[in-house]
Enzyme design. Sequence first.
Site, short mmCIF file in Angstrom:
data_model
loop_
_atom_site.label_atom_id
_atom_site.label_comp_id
_atom_site.label_asym_id
_atom_site.label_seq_id
_atom_site.Cartn_x
_atom_site.Cartn_y
_atom_site.Cartn_z
N SER A 135 91.18 -50.56 142.40
CA SER A 135 92.49 -49.96 142.66
C SER A 135 92.76 -49.82 144.15
O SER A 135 91.83 -49.87 144.98
CB SER A 135 92.67 -48.60 141.97
OG SER A 135 92.37 -47.53 142.84
N TYR A 148 88.54 -39.08 144.80
CA TYR A 148 88.80 -40.31 144.05
C TYR A 148 88.80 -41.50 145.00
O TYR A 148 88.14 -42.52 144.74
CB TYR A 148 90.15 -40.21 143.33
CG TYR A 148 90.50 -41.42 142.51
CD1 TYR A 148 89.80 -41.72 141.34
CD2 TYR A 148 91.56 -42.26 142.88
CE1 TYR A 148 90.12 -42.83 140.58
CE2 TYR A 148 91.89 -43.36 142.11
CZ TYR A 148 91.17 -43.65 140.96
OH TYR A 148 91.50 -44.75 140.22
#
Length: 222
Positions: A135, A148
């Site tokens: 991502s 994250y």
Amino acid sequence: MKSVIITGGGSGLGAALAEEYAKQYKVILIGRSLKKLNSVADSLAAQGFKAESCVCDITSMEEVKHVFDQIFHREDVHMLINNAGSGIFGPLEELSVVEIETMLDTNVKGTIFTTKTCLPFFKDKQEGRIMNIISTAGLRGKVNESVYCASKFAVRGFTESLVKELDGTGIQVTAVYMGGMDTPFWDHSDHVKDKSRFKTPEQVALQIAAEDHGQPEIFIDR
């Protein structure tokens, strides 16, 4: 028939990737919920594809080794897709130790454990594929995504290093960078207010499969 292992294969992008890669391989779905895995496997079987469910906690090296050793000794595994991930969002001071450990254990250690376990088998064959779904959180920092992003930056460094480390071995390593998707990933979070601008996991999986030629990086536009 060659096989592909997909972690986090019970829903979202993992399930969508399974449908795309089942056109070429037998799909082995890895996850923690047998019910979800079987639902995807049954759907693939109904379409005439070959699929299998394997429950495994990728944050446990002992469990990964046990499950993956069994798979490799009965299947001709050609590819590992590290798709499983955990995201918990908010200001750093509001994240609990458990939430921090969950993200680091799943996103970083889980990816490392599965890859480490697969490598000896791939090296014996002098061929194999590893795809890490990372991502855009692995490319730039984002508000309320500090841990994250840290986990995804770690997987990016891990993947880029493996590309160099495995050069000449016949093993191809690919990192995939995409933006947010409209998946159950966000169901228990108010971090994203409007998912309408996101692509569906099916759209992203289709683009990944279409562009996947074993290159070091794939970038998926929103």
